[in-house]
Design a protein around this motif. Sequence first.
Motif: not given
Length: 673
Positions: A8-21
């Motif tokens: 879940r931590i890794e999933e959240l990181r990827e989701i947030i990175r995509q939204h930052d982009y």
Amino acid sequence: MNKTVEERIEELREIIRQHDYNYHVLAQPTISDFEYDKLMQELIDLEKAHPHLITPDSPTQRVGSDLTKEFKPVQHTTPMLSLANTYNEDELYDFDRRVKEGLPASEKIEYVCELKIDGVSVSLIYNDGKLAVAATRGDGITGEDITPNVKTIKSVPLSINKKILSAYNLSNFEVRGEIYMEIEAFNKLNQERELLGERTFANPRNSTAGTIKLQDPKIVAKRPLKIFLYYLFSDELKSNSQYENLQLMEKLGFPVNKNYKLCSNMKEVIEFCKAWEEKRDDLPYEIDGVVIKVNSLAQQKVLGTIAKSPRWAVAFKFKAKQITTKLKKVIWQVGRLGTLTPVAELEPVFLAGSTISRATLHNFDEIKRKDIREGDTVLIEKGGDVIPKVVSVIISKRSKDSKELLPPKFCPVCGSKLYRPEGEVAIYCENNLCPAQIRGRLLHFASRGAMDIEGLGEALINLFVDMNFLHSYSDIYNLKNRRAELINIERLGEKSVDNLINAIEKSKEKSFEKVLFALGIRYVGAGAAKKIAEHFLSIDALMKATEEEIESIHEIGPSISKSIIRYFSEKKNRDEIEKLRQAGLKFEMEKPKKTLYKFAGKTFVLTGTLSSMTRDEAKDKIISLGGNVTSTVSKNTNYVVVGENPGSKLDKAQKLNVTILSEEEFLKMLSNK
């Protein structure tokens, strides 16, 4: 460990990175701020509950809490060169001609045009797809580590999507670009500072340059910094052109300025430059020109570089913005080498983003040629939108009270008689003990590019000169004898004084080329000092050299040779060198060791963190012994040096049966005769 939490931590990181982009790079957010904040808070809570799972590339780690006490030097693997400038069509066609002359006649030449962002250059190094180091340009050879501050810029990815990296077989690479502030955000920042009673910034570029060198990343995070990337390099990269690299950087998630174009000839390049000179004011950020690059990377390699700039790229600078104002007075400033420069004091006027109250007049010949007088109405411009200068006099507005100017006969600082060499336009104060020169020379001597004496900055130099502690370079090395007096100076104290004395002692380790540059011989810059030191190997050999012998060095001309001969003809300069030699400074190159080429023909790969030295230091040692260092393990690799936490290179080395060296084994190889 519960695997679902880790997932879940890794999933959240990827989701947030995509939204930052989406938000910071594409400017196309797909969720509300409230939804974004909920995702970030969930990640923060999970990492707090499981701190051992926190990684440096997590979105929660953008803003560090530690203050940066010093900006460590970073050696650029490829120099960050400056660009030669062009100002009109003829000069662009000259560039095109030189490119064609440097390549086979049969080759097709394409150019990539990119907007020249008026910002601050930065280098970003990624190891295993994660941001490892961010560094300033510095002097082009050595920059400063500003990683904590750059991490606060949300459009800078802290890590790159593994699938994309895998698709391009890419893990270790460098990107370069410009950090900048948009005009509206800069104006808002200045308004806020004015309301708080704080000093406002002159322009967006100065504000950006000051911000990236702040010691507190929390303050940096509050400043509206943005970035555009324009350069990609990696030993692993198989691309053929700059155009492909720009597109690849976009795919990797980097913010690339969209206004670039591939041109098939110089006519198209000129059309692009003209169009953007007209549209420059429509952009939300400042640009001062267009950068033109040969598109083919293979052709770039053939064309190569000269001392400070590449032969395959050039900048087209837009015409400077102009305005009229009144010239109130002309003053003469004395530089560190005694050069007098006339400066016009003006009625303050706003031009190209900042208020101008002074402008350079270059030299007295320029004053005479333009018939500049005190009291005149003058046309001023920012050369390259940076340095204000007086272009011309509005004769129709000249009053009867205007005062004709005469060249000074005596130094405005020390009163010494001035000297003007035959054939030169500059006027000099020849008194090396002139307070203006003492301060300037000492500041140059102690600067990072020269002796790099940490703590001996402008404020302390001015104080020590005023107290008659410093009159020459050698006096710096006698400050240790004044320790008791220094400790009693207000705001210094025992610890500060001891740190300064230690820094002065440490400067004695600097190489001959650095010492030669530090001496401040007119026209002998850092690049020239390196070539001269490597040619003559000692100050004694250089002092005996003739003009012809000095000019035999590639790119060293008559101005430099005459200046060196003149410098060493002065007894006081030779005496000062002897004092510095007695103090322990290096005035000769180290003699080559017999083992100089023991790594000749051997290829090394470095992976993991070394405890005894940085990767750059290890690379330098290998190269100095004749070896080669690459970032990719192949069947041609001779050794892989493994530090702590090695990456995938270790696995590849084991599969290919490449010799693996521990750090201890590597150090033993270095020390063996």
